[in-house]
Motif scaffolding. Structure first.
Motif, mmCIF file in Angstrom:
data_model
loop_
_atom_site.group_PDB
_atom_site.id
_atom_site.type_symbol
_atom_site.label_atom_id
_atom_site.label_comp_id
_atom_site.label_asym_id
_atom_site.label_seq_id
_atom_site.Cartn_x
_atom_site.Cartn_y
_atom_site.Cartn_z
ATOM 1 N N THR A 125 74.697 13.258 -38.262
ATOM 2 C CA THR A 125 74.194 12.989 -39.605
ATOM 3 C C THR A 125 74.702 14.034 -40.590
ATOM 4 N N VAL A 126 74.676 15.298 -40.173
ATOM 5 C CA VAL A 126 75.174 16.373 -41.043
ATOM 6 C C VAL A 126 76.670 16.211 -41.274
ATOM 7 N N ALA A 127 77.426 15.900 -40.211
ATOM 8 C CA ALA A 127 78.865 15.725 -40.350
ATOM 9 C C ALA A 127 79.188 14.560 -41.267
ATOM 10 N N GLU A 128 78.436 13.483 -41.128
ATOM 11 C CA GLU A 128 78.664 12.326 -41.995
ATOM 12 C C GLU A 128 78.396 12.681 -43.453
ATOM 13 N N ALA A 129 77.287 13.391 -43.704
ATOM 14 C CA ALA A 129 76.965 13.775 -45.080
ATOM 15 C C ALA A 129 78.032 14.692 -45.657
ATOM 16 N N ALA A 130 78.539 15.626 -44.838
ATOM 17 C CA ALA A 130 79.574 16.534 -45.325
ATOM 18 C C ALA A 130 80.859 15.785 -45.644
ATOM 19 N N GLN A 131 81.242 14.825 -44.817
ATOM 20 C CA GLN A 131 82.480 14.088 -45.059
ATOM 21 C C GLN A 131 82.333 13.145 -46.252
ATOM 22 N N PHE A 132 81.148 12.569 -46.426
ATOM 23 C CA PHE A 132 80.940 11.747 -47.606
ATOM 24 C C PHE A 132 80.946 12.597 -48.874
ATOM 25 N N ALA A 133 80.546 13.870 -48.761
ATOM 26 C CA ALA A 133 80.607 14.751 -49.928
ATOM 27 C C ALA A 133 82.052 15.035 -50.322
ATOM 28 N N VAL A 134 82.953 15.094 -49.327
ATOM 29 C CA VAL A 134 84.377 15.312 -49.624
ATOM 30 C C VAL A 134 84.981 14.069 -50.262
ATOM 31 N N LEU A 135 84.751 12.910 -49.658
ATOM 32 C CA LEU A 135 85.296 11.650 -50.172
ATOM 33 C C LEU A 135 84.163 10.652 -50.347
ATOM 34 N N PRO A 136 83.452 10.717 -51.455
ATOM 35 C CA PRO A 136 82.341 9.781 -51.647
ATOM 36 C C PRO A 136 82.863 8.366 -51.902
ATOM 37 N N PRO A 137 82.026 7.363 -51.666
ATOM 38 C CA PRO A 137 82.454 5.983 -51.930
ATOM 39 C C PRO A 137 82.838 5.793 -53.384
ATOM 40 N N LEU A 138 83.852 4.986 -53.612
ATOM 41 C CA LEU A 138 84.299 4.701 -54.970
ATOM 42 C C LEU A 138 83.371 3.691 -55.633
ATOM 43 N N PRO A 139 83.153 3.838 -56.922
ATOM 44 C CA PRO A 139 82.447 2.767 -57.646
ATOM 45 C C PRO A 139 83.340 1.543 -57.758
ATOM 46 N N GLU A 140 82.738 0.379 -57.904
ATOM 47 C CA GLU A 140 83.522 -0.840 -58.009
ATOM 48 C C GLU A 140 84.260 -0.933 -59.339
ATOM 49 N N ARG A 141 83.773 -0.253 -60.339
ATOM 50 C CA ARG A 141 84.419 -0.281 -61.651
ATOM 51 C C ARG A 141 84.275 1.082 -62.307
ATOM 52 N N VAL A 142 85.373 1.540 -62.900
ATOM 53 C CA VAL A 142 85.365 2.759 -63.701
ATOM 54 C C VAL A 142 85.982 2.415 -65.044
ATOM 55 N N GLY A 143 85.150 2.295 -66.068
ATOM 56 C CA GLY A 143 85.650 1.881 -67.374
ATOM 57 C C GLY A 143 86.262 0.493 -67.293
ATOM 58 N N PRO A 144 87.467 0.325 -67.850
ATOM 59 C CA PRO A 144 88.114 -0.999 -67.819
ATOM 60 C C PRO A 144 88.867 -1.279 -66.524
ATOM 61 N N VAL A 145 88.647 -0.473 -65.499
ATOM 62 C CA VAL A 145 89.407 -0.584 -64.259
ATOM 63 C C VAL A 145 88.471 -0.925 -63.106
ATOM 64 N N ARG A 146 88.763 -2.043 -62.430
ATOM 65 C CA ARG A 146 88.123 -2.314 -61.147
ATOM 66 C C ARG A 146 88.938 -1.623 -60.067
ATOM 67 N N CYS A 147 88.261 -1.009 -59.121
ATOM 68 C CA CYS A 147 88.997 -0.260 -58.106
ATOM 69 C C CYS A 147 88.339 -0.427 -56.746
ATOM 70 N N ALA A 148 89.136 -0.273 -55.733
ATOM 71 C CA ALA A 148 88.665 -0.325 -54.356
ATOM 72 C C ALA A 148 89.601 0.513 -53.513
ATOM 73 N N GLY A 149 89.040 1.210 -52.551
ATOM 74 C CA GLY A 149 89.850 2.053 -51.685
ATOM 75 C C GLY A 149 89.547 1.794 -50.233
ATOM 76 N N LEU A 150 90.539 1.997 -49.414
ATOM 77 C CA LEU A 150 90.382 1.910 -47.968
ATOM 78 C C LEU A 150 90.958 3.164 -47.352
ATOM 79 N N TYR A 151 90.231 3.714 -46.394
ATOM 80 C CA TYR A 151 90.646 4.969 -45.769
ATOM 81 C C TYR A 151 90.429 4.870 -44.269
ATOM 82 N N ARG A 152 91.450 5.218 -43.511
ATOM 83 C CA ARG A 152 91.337 5.315 -42.067
ATOM 84 C C ARG A 152 91.903 6.658 -41.623
ATOM 85 N N ALA A 153 91.054 7.474 -41.005
ATOM 86 C CA ALA A 153 91.508 8.764 -40.504
ATOM 87 C C ALA A 153 92.176 8.582 -39.152
#
Length: 375
Positions: A125-153
């Motif tokens: 749980t701690v490791a997951e929280a720390a990694q999400f702090a480094v790369l938090p989930p992207l919002p679906e929209r930022v201003g006039p831009v819809r965005c989505a990201g995919l990440y595989r370590a």
């Protein structure tokens, strides 16, 4: 919450270990073995003795159950062995004592395992929280831009590796970064965290992307010097620490995109069903110490409503099939886009599935970032 992706990542990702260290299917062997042994023994001739299998039931229970449930199952085994009606193998006193001793040991093992499982859940749980702090989930929209990201370590069981991306608002519009640091896996996470932190500050403070690139370059140079000094390098000489990145800036008032490339593959523009590789002025990778002296030159691209942009790391472009051929992203992208053009997140998942089918398994960090311009 994310699907199996960053920006849409979660602990439900199949490459991320679940919260429960013990798989759910491990709860079935003990009761199934107990029931099957009793049923088979009762229905077969008395000359067939299967009662010895019951001695394996308590240890199997200890693998999946807590001490209380393990004690209950062990007690049930002893009861079944000594019921005259079933006559399971005519156990003697020594046999019963042996099974009882195994059951007691199983209870002790179950107690130790349960405590270790609780500790493991806390660590995860701690490791997951720390990694999400480094790369938090992207919002679906930022201003006039819809965005989505995919990440595989590349390193199984981790959420963050050597790739990175981030999207931030700033007073002039929206800024984004996609990058790939030297190395992969947990060894690169520190560099990823440093770059993302520097980008989040520079994206707000710097008036142009060239200034953002210079700040990121300085961050890596400073970290390399500190690492070299800590390792006893003569005179604190900087070690090998660099990263490639592409910086993007969507104008807040104009339909245009500004790009700065620091040794990274150029983005792909999807417009009217066609794919175009943007011609970006090449610049040196970050961490070489020359971005402030000879900054990379920016490139401006006009945008139309409905344009999509795709940026990837070399985990995609350098993936190969069994014959050694590279993954032809630009050639396969139109068909994938046609099937998933309503949702940027669905497009990232479609690209990932196609990449896995083509290569048979990706062994490098992979990052995809999709932008849909919708003024």
């Amino acid at each position: 919450m994310p699907r199996p992706a960053v920006g849409r990542r979660s602990a439900r990702d199949p490459d991320w270990p679940g919260r429960a260290p013990t798989p759910p299917w491990m709860r079935w062997p003990a009761p199934v073995l107990l029931v099957l042994t009793v049923v088979v023994q009762v229905l077969t001739p008395k000359t067939l003795d299967l009662s010895f299998l019951l001695a394996a039931v308590p240890p199997l229970a200890a693998l999946a159950y807590g001490p209380a449930a393990t004690a209950l199952i062990g007690g049930l085994v002893l009861v079944m062995l000594n019921l005259p009606r079933y006559d399971l193998g005519h156990p003697g006193e020594s046999d019963t004592a042996t099974v009882a001793f195994v059951a007691v040991l199983s209870v002790l093992f179950a107690a130790v395992r349960s405590r270790r499982d609780a500790q493991l859940i806390t660590v995860r749980t701690v490791a997951e929280a720390a990694q999400f702090a480094v790369l938090p989930p992207l919002p679906e929209r930022v201003g006039p831009v819809r965005c989505a990201g995919l990440y595989r370590a590349a390193q199984r069981g981790t959420l963050v590796g050597g790739d990175l991306f981030d999207v931030r608002r700033w007073p002039g519009g929206v800024r984004a970064m996609v990058g790939d640091v030297q190395g992969h896996g947990l060894a690169a996470v520190g560099t990823v965290a440093a770059l993302i932190g520097a980008f989040r500050e520079a994206a707000l403070d710097e008036p142009d992307l060239e200034g953002v690139a210079a700040r990121l370059d300085r961050r890596l140079v400073t970290d390399a010097e500190e690492a070299g000094a800590a390792e006893g390098a003569a005179g604190g000489e900087p070690g090998e620490l660099f990263a490639t990145a592409v910086l993007l800036e969507f104008g807040g008032e104009a339909d245009e995109l500004r790009l700065v490339s620091c040794g990274h593959p150029p983005p792909l523009l999807l417009r009217d069903g066609t794919v175009t590789e943007l011609q970006v002025s090449p610049g040196p990778p970050l961490g070489l110490g020359i971005a402030g002296v000879a900054p990379p030159r920016g490139t401006v691209v006009g945008l139309r409503p409905g344009d999509w942009l795709l940026t990837v790391t070399d985990g995609v472009t350098e993936a190969r099939d069994a014959s050694g051929a590279f993954y032809p992203l630009a050639a396969r992208l139109p068909a994938l886009f046609e099937a998933e053009q309503a949702d940027p997140a669905a497009l990232t998942d479609a690209i990932w599935r196609d990449l896995v089918r083509f290569s048979g398994g990706v062994r490098d960090d992979v990052a995809l970032l999709v932008f849909a311009w919708e003024r």
